[in-house]
Design a protein around this motif. Structure first.
Motif, PDB file in Angstrom:
ATOM      1  N   ARG A   7       0.838  -1.199   0.000  1.00 46.28           N
ATOM      2  CA  ARG A   7       0.000   0.000   0.000  1.00 46.28           C
ATOM      3  C   ARG A   7       0.877   1.254   0.000  1.00 46.28           C
ATOM      4  O   ARG A   7       1.436   1.638   1.020  1.00 46.28           O
ATOM      5  CB  ARG A   7      -0.920  -0.001   1.216  1.00 46.28           C
ATOM      6  CG  ARG A   7      -1.953  -1.130   1.187  1.00 46.28           C
ATOM      7  CD  ARG A   7      -2.759  -1.160   2.470  1.00 46.28           C
ATOM      8  NE  ARG A   7      -3.612  -2.350   2.547  1.00 46.28           N
ATOM      9  CZ  ARG A   7      -4.222  -2.742   3.649  1.00 46.28           C
ATOM     10  NH1 ARG A   7      -4.081  -2.059   4.759  1.00 46.28           N
ATOM     11  NH2 ARG A   7      -4.975  -3.828   3.643  1.00 46.28           N
ATOM     12  N   VAL A   8       0.962   1.880  -1.162  1.00 46.17           N
ATOM     13  CA  VAL A   8       1.736   3.109  -1.324  1.00 46.17           C
ATOM     14  C   VAL A   8       0.767   4.269  -1.398  1.00 46.17           C
ATOM     15  O   VAL A   8      -0.283   4.180  -2.060  1.00 46.17           O
ATOM     16  CB  VAL A   8       2.605   3.040  -2.600  1.00 46.17           C
ATOM     17  CG1 VAL A   8       3.332   4.360  -2.839  1.00 46.17           C
ATOM     18  CG2 VAL A   8       3.587   1.879  -2.501  1.00 46.17           C
ATOM     19  N   SER A   9       1.082   5.375  -0.735  1.00 48.43           N
ATOM     20  CA  SER A   9       0.204   6.545  -0.718  1.00 48.43           C
ATOM     21  C   SER A   9      -0.088   7.016  -2.134  1.00 48.43           C
ATOM     22  O   SER A   9       0.804   7.110  -2.975  1.00 48.43           O
ATOM     23  CB  SER A   9       0.848   7.685   0.076  1.00 48.43           C
ATOM     24  OG  SER A   9       1.035   7.298   1.413  1.00 48.43           O
ATOM     25  N   ALA A  10      -1.364   7.321  -2.393  1.00 49.69           N
ATOM     26  CA  ALA A  10      -1.764   7.807  -3.714  1.00 49.69           C
ATOM     27  C   ALA A  10      -1.319   9.243  -3.916  1.00 49.69           C
ATOM     28  O   ALA A  10      -1.251  10.028  -2.971  1.00 49.69           O
ATOM     29  CB  ALA A  10      -3.279   7.705  -3.861  1.00 49.69           C
ATOM     30  N   SER A  11      -1.015   9.581  -5.169  1.00 47.90           N
ATOM     31  CA  SER A  11      -0.620  10.955  -5.505  1.00 47.90           C
ATOM     32  C   SER A  11      -1.871  11.814  -5.679  1.00 47.90           C
ATOM     33  O   SER A  11      -2.919  11.317  -6.113  1.00 47.90           O
ATOM     34  CB  SER A  11       0.189  10.956  -6.798  1.00 47.90           C
ATOM     35  OG  SER A  11       1.425  10.314  -6.606  1.00 47.90           O
ATOM     36  N   PRO A  12      -1.795  13.120  -5.366  1.00 47.28           N
ATOM     37  CA  PRO A  12      -0.603  13.747  -4.789  1.00 47.28           C
ATOM     38  C   PRO A  12      -0.582  13.624  -3.263  1.00 47.28           C
ATOM     39  O   PRO A  12      -1.613  13.782  -2.617  1.00 47.28           O
ATOM     40  CB  PRO A  12      -0.748  15.211  -5.217  1.00 47.28           C
ATOM     41  CG  PRO A  12      -2.239  15.417  -5.270  1.00 47.28           C
ATOM     42  CD  PRO A  12      -2.825  14.107  -5.715  1.00 47.28           C
ATOM     43  N   THR A  13       0.573  13.336  -2.698  1.00 47.62           N
ATOM     44  CA  THR A  13       0.701  13.265  -1.236  1.00 47.62           C
ATOM     45  C   THR A  13       0.717  14.657  -0.632  1.00 47.62           C
ATOM     46  O   THR A  13       0.470  14.822   0.552  1.00 47.62           O
ATOM     47  CB  THR A  13       1.998  12.538  -0.847  1.00 47.62           C
ATOM     48  OG1 THR A  13       3.111  13.210  -1.467  1.00 47.62           O
ATOM     49  CG2 THR A  13       1.971  11.100  -1.303  1.00 47.62           C
ATOM     50  N   ASN A  14       1.040  15.646  -1.450  1.00 48.19           N
ATOM     51  CA  ASN A  14       1.075  17.034  -0.995  1.00 48.19           C
ATOM     52  C   ASN A  14       0.176  17.863  -1.905  1.00 48.19           C
ATOM     53  O   ASN A  14       0.610  18.353  -2.937  1.00 48.19           O
ATOM     54  CB  ASN A  14       2.513  17.579  -1.033  1.00 48.19           C
ATOM     55  CG  ASN A  14       2.586  19.020  -0.571  1.00 48.19           C
ATOM     56  OD1 ASN A  14       1.642  19.552   0.006  1.00 48.19           O
ATOM     57  ND2 ASN A  14       3.715  19.663  -0.822  1.00 48.19           N
ATOM     58  N   PRO A  15      -1.093  18.028  -1.553  1.00 45.22           N
ATOM     59  CA  PRO A  15      -2.029  18.729  -2.426  1.00 45.22           C
ATOM     60  C   PRO A  15      -1.609  20.161  -2.730  1.00 45.22           C
ATOM     61  O   PRO A  15      -2.001  20.729  -3.736  1.00 45.22           O
ATOM     62  CB  PRO A  15      -3.348  18.710  -1.628  1.00 45.22           C
ATOM     63  CG  PRO A  15      -3.193  17.577  -0.682  1.00 45.22           C
ATOM     64  CD  PRO A  15      -1.738  17.522  -0.330  1.00 45.22           C
ATOM     65  N   GLY A  16      -0.751  20.737  -1.867  1.00 43.81           N
ATOM     66  CA  GLY A  16      -0.323  22.110  -2.093  1.00 43.81           C
ATOM     67  C   GLY A  16       0.749  22.238  -3.151  1.00 43.81           C
ATOM     68  O   GLY A  16       1.005  23.323  -3.668  1.00 43.81           O
ATOM     69  N   ALA A  17       1.417  21.131  -3.500  1.00 46.36           N
ATOM     70  CA  ALA A  17       2.486  21.194  -4.491  1.00 46.36           C
ATOM     71  C   ALA A  17       1.893  21.287  -5.885  1.00 46.36           C
ATOM     72  O   ALA A  17       0.762  20.880  -6.133  1.00 46.36           O
ATOM     73  CB  ALA A  17       3.381  19.955  -4.381  1.00 46.36           C
ATOM     74  N   ASP A  18       2.686  21.802  -6.811  1.00 45.13           N
ATOM     75  CA  ASP A  18       2.199  22.022  -8.180  1.00 45.13           C
ATOM     76  C   ASP A  18       2.364  20.755  -9.006  1.00 45.13           C
ATOM     77  O   ASP A  18       3.138  20.704  -9.943  1.00 45.13           O
ATOM     78  CB  ASP A  18       2.956  23.194  -8.805  1.00 45.13           C
ATOM     79  CG  ASP A  18       2.382  23.582 -10.163  1.00 45.13           C
ATOM     80  OD1 ASP A  18       1.221  23.214 -10.422  1.00 45.13           O
ATOM     81  OD2 ASP A  18       3.094  24.241 -10.945  1.00 45.13           O
ATOM     82  N   HIS A  19       1.634  19.702  -8.593  1.00 46.03           N
ATOM     83  CA  HIS A  19       1.684  18.441  -9.346  1.00 46.03           C
ATOM     84  C   HIS A  19       0.257  17.994  -9.640  1.00 46.03           C
ATOM     85  O   HIS A  19      -0.101  16.834  -9.458  1.00 46.03           O
ATOM     86  CB  HIS A  19       2.420  17.357  -8.550  1.00 46.03           C
ATOM     87  CG  HIS A  19       3.842  17.679  -8.272  1.00 46.03           C
ATOM     88  ND1 HIS A  19       4.686  18.228  -9.205  1.00 46.03           N
ATOM     89  CD2 HIS A  19       4.566  17.548  -7.135  1.00 46.03           C
ATOM     90  CE1 HIS A  19       5.877  18.413  -8.662  1.00 46.03           C
ATOM     91  NE2 HIS A  19       5.830  18.011  -7.417  1.00 46.03           N
ATOM     92  N   ALA A  20      -0.577  18.922 -10.070  1.00 45.72           N
ATOM     93  CA  ALA A  20      -1.978  18.583 -10.338  1.00 45.72           C
ATOM     94  C   ALA A  20      -2.085  17.644 -11.521  1.00 45.72           C
ATOM     95  O   ALA A  20      -1.209  17.596 -12.378  1.00 45.72           O
ATOM     96  CB  ALA A  20      -2.770  19.868 -10.622  1.00 45.72           C
ATOM     97  N   VAL A  21      -3.177  16.861 -11.546  1.00 44.13           N
ATOM     98  CA  VAL A  21      -3.397  15.920 -12.642  1.00 44.13           C
ATOM     99  C   VAL A  21      -3.736  16.704 -13.911  1.00 44.13           C
ATOM    100  O   VAL A  21      -4.607  17.580 -13.905  1.00 44.13           O
ATOM    101  CB  VAL A  21      -4.545  14.954 -12.299  1.00 44.13           C
ATOM    102  CG1 VAL A  21      -4.815  14.026 -13.469  1.00 44.13           C
ATOM    103  CG2 VAL A  21      -4.210  14.163 -11.047  1.00 44.13           C
ATOM    104  N   ALA A  22      -3.039  16.419 -14.994  1.00 41.47           N
ATOM    105  CA  ALA A  22      -3.269  17.127 -16.258  1.00 41.47           C
ATOM    106  C   ALA A  22      -4.585  16.670 -16.874  1.00 41.47           C
ATOM    107  O   ALA A  22      -5.005  15.523 -16.710  1.00 41.47           O
ATOM    108  CB  ALA A  22      -2.117  16.851 -17.221  1.00 41.47           C
ATOM    109  N   PRO A  23      -5.284  17.579 -17.590  1.00 39.36           N
ATOM    110  CA  PRO A  23      -6.554  17.195 -18.232  1.00 39.36           C
ATOM    111  C   PRO A  23      -6.320  16.173 -19.332  1.00 39.36           C
ATOM    112  O   PRO A  23      -5.266  16.143 -19.962  1.00 39.36           O
ATOM    113  CB  PRO A  23      -7.063  18.527 -18.799  1.00 39.36           C
ATOM    114  CG  PRO A  23      -5.849  19.386 -18.938  1.00 39.36           C
ATOM    115  CD  PRO A  23      -4.935  18.983 -17.823  1.00 39.36           C
ATOM    116  N   LEU A  24      -7.303  15.310 -19.557  1.00 43.82           N
ATOM    117  CA  LEU A  24      -7.199  14.290 -20.591  1.00 43.82           C
ATOM    118  C   LEU A  24      -7.253  14.921 -21.987  1.00 43.82           C
ATOM    119  O   LEU A  24      -7.968  15.894 -22.218  1.00 43.82           O
ATOM    120  CB  LEU A  24      -8.340  13.288 -20.444  1.00 43.82           C
ATOM    121  CG  LEU A  24      -8.215  12.244 -19.331  1.00 43.82           C
ATOM    122  CD1 LEU A  24      -9.515  11.445 -19.252  1.00 43.82           C
ATOM    123  CD2 LEU A  24      -7.033  11.330 -19.565  1.00 43.82           C
ATOM    124  N   THR A  25      -6.483  14.327 -22.902  1.00 40.61           N
ATOM    125  CA  THR A  25      -6.512  14.750 -24.303  1.00 40.61           C
ATOM    126  C   THR A  25      -6.963  13.564 -25.146  1.00 40.61           C
ATOM    127  O   THR A  25      -7.073  12.431 -24.655  1.00 40.61           O
ATOM    128  CB  THR A  25      -5.124  15.217 -24.770  1.00 40.61           C
ATOM    129  OG1 THR A  25      -4.229  14.090 -24.744  1.00 40.61           O
ATOM    130  CG2 THR A  25      -4.576  16.309 -23.861  1.00 40.61           C
TER     131      THR A  25
END
Length: 523
Positions: A7-25
């Motif tokens: 069980r590995v923590s799901a991303s993002p582990t830090n919601p404040g970081a700039d690693h948002a999920v990119a929109p689908l293309t």
């Protein structure tokens, strides 16, 4: 492998970081599964951290606290203890400090009583580097009184010893552990002094020598990290640790005790015969390229000027000691110490000094350049791990006690360590160092250094260069320097925070007067 280890923590582990999920293309709809972008390295390291504290070593101690505002504090008991509830993600130092050491390629000392998981944490770092748990365990060097240099590094081949005409003809059977990216020395305070000296060469210079043969400990030029363990940090052990080796420890962290509320997990591991290092998920390991890129990214994190100013002010407190020497530049704790004097006695002789203002009076020494470089690197690592674009003051405050522990030594004769609840700081060096930085920041604010810093302004002018500077303007700057020197002199008492300013003003005076003489010589 049991499910619970995977069980590995799901991303993002830090919601404040700039690693948002990119929109689908449209391309994403027809791409094959698993073909997405790789997890950012800081996100991956956070996943490792949460896996370790939640699955591997179970550490519910959040002593590295971060808050946007003042955290809620609740008093417990009748001895002044408080439990604070931070408002931001906070961390367990006994896991995060070794993990940051792994990221930057540093040297970490883990201290604590026997059986508190120090070696387990270090072994986990070795497995994260891609080495099997068996090889990591085999590579752990066990400190013991009979450990020789040959036991540590390897032995010369017997046939060469008999037949060689020169030392250069003797081949050495080097120990395999020397080539591991993560090196672990268990109970280093039980190692004989001579062997400690050989270890110092490896740690400080990155090579080992035997019979005129040399081997680099990091032959591939990758990221190399060292982990040492000891049962105490007060000089105990079979052999005293030589100061030069102790000083090479970048960070020192206390092992946490076991929380009895997690006994069920311990029973499960005993019944299953499981060890956490044997169950590290494959996706959490770092190859050599990832480690190199991780360290490069950490080094690139900027330190803004606002943080530099407060850090600079903090560092200024500790080198100066009144009555340490006759010449002003020699009024330092290092001069007293190297002459065999007692710094505590010299500090006490400074009658009339305000001990609340003079933060340097709380320490027996100043800080080395090596300690400052380490503090800079780990502050960058702390900010990077938290997903910040630059180093914040909270990053420095969080990491500073672990870097300066064992480097900035308390003056036990200072009255602060004898008064009521403050006496607890004599054994709790992390809290003392944290408080020391906090006091420095309060002094910085009280003096209005953000708005008024005459010495900084003079230095900034000089840093712009002397090209095209007229003799008249140089003379005006010399006058300004002398005027500010007199203004500091008029205060009466000189504290550590003034020492660097005064020596800087003398430096500027020398540079400008030398420039003026050069101008005169040109006619």
């Amino acid at each position: 492998m049991p499910d619970r280890w995977n069980r590995v923590s799901a991303s993002p582990t830090n919601p404040g970081a700039d690693h948002a999920v990119a929109p689908l293309t449209a391309e994403d709809l027809f791409s094959s599964p698993g073909g997405g972008a790789a997890v950012p390295l800081d996100e991956k390291l956070r996943q490792v951290y949460y896996w370790i504290v939640n699955r591997a070593v179970i550490s519910p101690y959040y002593d590295m606290e971060f808050s946007h505002t003042h955290p809620l504090s609740i008093e417990v008991g009748d001895a002044g203890a408080q439990v604070s509830l931070p408002t931001q993600a906070s961390f367990s130092s006994n896991v995060l400090i070794p993990l940051l050491t792994f990221a930057v390629g540093g040297k970490c000392l883990l201290i604590g009583g026997p059986g508190r998981g120090k070696t387990t944490v270090a072994v986990l770092m070795g497995v994260l580097a891609g080495t099997s748990s068996e090889d990591v365990r085999r590579g752990v060097q066990q400190g013991q009184p009979q450990l020789t240099v040959s036991d540590l590094v390897g032995i010369p081949l017997p046939r060469d010893l008999v037949g060689a005409e020169r030392l250069s003809d003797i081949r050495i059977a080097w120990r395999d552990w020397l080539g591991l990216p993560v090196k672990i020395i268990d109970e280093y305070n039980r190692i004989p002094t001579k062997t400690q000296s050989a270890l110092l060469t490896m740690v400080a210079e990155g090579y080992v020598e035997s019979h005129d043969q040399m081997r680099r400990t990091n032959q591939d030029g990758g990221v190399e990290s060292w982990f040492f363990t000891a049962n105490d940090d007060a000089g105990g052990g079979t052999f005293p640790v030589i100061q030069a080796l102790r000083d090479r420890m970048d960070v020192t962290v206390q092992a946490a005790g076991f929380n009895s509320r997690f006994l069920d997990e311990l029973i499960t591991r005993v019944e299953a015969g499981e060890k956490p290092e044997e169950h590290v998920p494959a996706e959490l390991s770092f190859d050599a390229d990832e480690q190199a890129r991780m360290r490069t990214q950490i080094r690139a994190v900027p330190i803004p000027d606002a943080v530099r100013k407060r850090l600079r002010f903090f560092l200024s407190h500790f080198e100066f000691v009144q009555h340490g020497g006759r010449r002003f530049e020699y009024r330092t704790k290092d001069v007293v110490t190297t002459a065999g004097g007692d710094v505590s006695e010299v500090i006490e002789a400074n009658s009339g000094a305000d001990l609340e203002v003079d933060l340097g009076a709380q320490t027996r020494n100043g800080l080395s350049v090596r300690a400052l470089q380490t503090l800079i690197m780990y502050a960058k690592a702390m900010a990077w791990f938290r997903g910040n674009e630059e180093v914040g003051l909270s990053d420095v405050a969080a990491i500073l006690p672990f870097v300066l522990r064992g480097k900035l030594l308390p003056n036990a004769a200072h009255p602060r360590f004898d008064i009521g609840a403050e006496s607890e700081l004599s054994t709790d060096s992390v809290s003392w160092l944290s408080d020391l930085f906090s006091q420095s920041c309060k002094q910085y604010d009280a003096l209005g250094r953000d708005k008024t810093d005459p010495v900084g302004a003079l230095l900034a002018k000089f840093d712009r260069g002397l090209d095209g500077l007229s003799a008249l303007e140089a003379s005006q700057r010399v006058t300004a320097i002398e005027s500010h020197l007199r203004s500091i002199s008029a205060v009466g008492k000189v504290y550590g925070r003034d020492f660097d300013d005064l020596t800087t003003l003398k430096y500027l005076h020398q540079r400008y007067t030398a420039y003026a003489r050069w101008q005169e010589s040109r006619g």
